[in-house]
Design an enzyme around this catalytic site. Structure first.
Site, PDB file in Angstrom:
ATOM      1  CE1 TYR A 151      -4.942   0.049 -11.805  1.00  0.00           C
ATOM      2  CE2 TYR A 151      -4.573  -0.361  -9.551  1.00  0.00           C
ATOM      3  CZ  TYR A 151      -5.229  -0.832 -10.762  1.00  0.00           C
ATOM      4  OH  TYR A 151      -6.215  -1.642 -10.629  1.00  0.00           O
TER       5      TYR A 151
ATOM      6  CE1 TYR B   3      -3.490   2.999   0.539  1.00  0.00           C
ATOM      7  CE2 TYR B   3      -4.562   0.872   1.104  1.00  0.00           C
ATOM      8  CZ  TYR B   3      -4.585   2.135   0.721  1.00  0.00           C
ATOM      9  OH  TYR B   3      -5.614   3.056   0.446  1.00  0.00           O
TER      10      TYR B   3
END
Ligand SMILES: [Zn+2]
Lengths: 384, 127
Positions: free
Chosen positions: A330, A282
């Site tokens: 992304y 993350y």
């Protein structure tokens, strides 16, 4: 030799991503139908559902929308790490026979709805509303910024080391047509450093995107998975750690809960950091990645700044990290944890085209939620 | 916006009116804690008494906020974790110096900022 939970991921998909103009439930429905089609299953096969963020009664809301009445649900709310936690809970529920086929889904319209605020969500009954909010911290950004400041101070690292995380993420995103920054061209360290400072030492380029997006994965027993069309991706191990709600609570900013979650996940799988072929970690902020790499044991305390240099985490490097382009380049739909799992599954199936890590057999997905509050690690592997 | 308080924290907030920074001291393990709770988070004891901080500490870490959704403080301002000599860490603001003139581990001392209703917020300035 890896130990296995006897549970496998058999379907994985994204919804539309970016600036979609679509509602949360529409995005979820897209991801769910695509993931089920990927698995060769249908909604009638689903008897377990884990989801968060759709509403106060998220599982009930999504179940109703999909037209299912699950025998098992989970809506543990832990921010970005919740979906890694759901994998653990789903594996346990399937193992215990409470359900046989679990759908984990998420959708967020935060970019289209302009629902994201630098202030975070107001909860006036919490201690933080009395003892932290009056000082004006950006939530969660200022906590990660203080961790970064402490990291630079204690370890003698520089902002350039943080920037490498964003630069490498962009390099991966340039190879992923689904990435928000796919066509944006490369990012340089100088551009990261020169971006507008938001909460020092973190600039806007040290912070994840704000996008719409969603995803879904489908899990079932490994025995059943072997009869389905896709190659099963086996859940090898998982671990979690919950450490704090506010910014003042951690005694040492540089000892994150990923230390505990990673140790537990590796122990369950009978693996170590050296066995991981591809890592999806993350990246809410660049510092999140440096500290998580250390917490998970890929390098020692203070070593991540050097570890990520020399192209090691970029395409073609020895440590493929955040291969879809990450939350930085992304997609970051508020809670990014599920998309970490989607990419890990695709890498293990060899479906990633220009960004495929050759021969990847073990993947790690690690979610972080809140202000380094919740940490959950999942290890996945090919079926052997 | 009025800062909320509750039955446990009301004495802490009242003490700020007279410039006193209170901590809770545990009668069982002797640990000091902040924020005030109904139990000691170190050992679980409910034997807690108020003690006054000497108002000395060091900057554990800080961040300069350049873009803020809040009406106050006015950006740029410094949000910090200050570790008191008594042990607990507080979230706070650093004041009285340029925002880029702070370092981790530097010593600081207590000062106060009014919040408009007679209560005050503990903030810290250079020692
Ligand atoms: Zn105690």
């Amino acid at each position: 030799m890896a130990v296995s939970t006897a549970v496998a991921v058999v379907g994985a998909a994204e919804s539309d991503l970016g600036a979609t103009g679509k509602s949360i439930l529409h995005l979820q429905a897209q991801a769910v139908t695509r993931a089920l089609a990927d698995a060769g299953l249908c909604l009638a096969d689903v008897d377990g559902l884990a989801t968060a963020g759709a509403s106060r009664f998220s599982a009930a809301q999504v179940a109703e929308y999909l037209g299912i009445e699950p025998a098992w649900t989970d809506s543990t709310f832990a921010g970005g790490s919740a979906f890694e936690m759901y994998v653990a809970r789903a594996a346990q529920a399937i193992g215990a026979g409470q359900c046989s086929t679990v759908l984990i889904s998420h959708g967020s319209d935060q970019r289209s709805a302009r629902s994201r605020s630098l202030a975070g969500a107001a909860e006036t009954h919490t201690p933080q509303a009395q003892f932290e909010t009056p000082y004006g911290p950006l939530f969660p950004l200022s906590h990660y910024a203080m961790a970064a400041q402490r990291y630079l101070h204690v370890h003698g690292a520089r902002r350039e080391h943080l920037a490498e995380i964003a630069v490498a993420a962009r390099e991966w995103a340039l190879r992923n047509p689904a990435a928000f920054r796919y066509g944006a061209g490369p990012l340089t360290v100088d551009e990261v450093l020169a971006a507008p400072m938001v909460s020092s030492p973190l600039t806007a380029a040290d912070c994840c995107l704000v996008t719409d997006g969603g995803g879904a994965i489908v899990l079932t027993s490994l025995e059943r998975a072997r009869d389905l069309r896709p190659d099963p991706v086996v859940v090898l191990g998982y671990g979690e750690s919950t450490t704090n709600a506010g910014m003042a609570a951690p005694d040492d900013l540089l000892r994150p809960g990923s230390i505990g979650s990673g140790r537990r996940a590796f122990a369950m799988a009978g693996l170590g950091p050296g066995d991981v072929d591809v890592a999806e970690v993350y990246d809410s902020f660049t510092i999140t990645v440096l500290m998580t790499l250390e917490g998970l044991g890929f390098c020692g305390p203070g070593e991540a700044a050097g570890f990520v240099g020399g192209g090691r985490i970029r395409p073609g490097g020895a440590f493929p990290l955040n291969t879809n382009g990450g939350g930085l380049s992304y997609c970051h739909p508020g809670m990014y944890g599920l998309l970490l799992l989607v990419e890990a599954v695709r890498q293990l199936r060899g479906e990633c085209g220009d960004r495929q890590v050759p021969g990847a057999e073990v993947a790690l997905a690690h979610g972080t939620g809140g202000v380094f509050s919740t940490h959950a690690t999942v290890l996945l592997g090919v079926d052997r | 916006m009025t800062i909320p308080a509750d039955e446990i924290t009301a004495p802490w907030w009242e003490a700020t009116r007279r410039g006193s920074l209170l901590l809770q001291r545990c009668g069982a393990c002797r640990r000091a804690q902040h924020y005030p709770r109904a139990l000691c988070a170190a050992c679980g004891s409910t034997d807690l008494t108020w003690t006054e901080s000497a108002g000395r500490g060091v900057v554990d870490s800080f961040t300069v906020v350049h873009r803020s959704p809040f009406p106050e403080p006015q950006a740029p301002y410094v949000v910090a974790r200050v570790r008191l000599a008594e042990g607990p860490v507080l979230l706070t603001n650093l004041v009285g110096a340029a925002p880029d003139d702070w370092r981790c581990d530097e010593p600081v001392r207590l000062t106060w900022r009014p919040v408009g209703d007679g209560r005050r917020l503990p903030v810290f300035e250079k020692e």
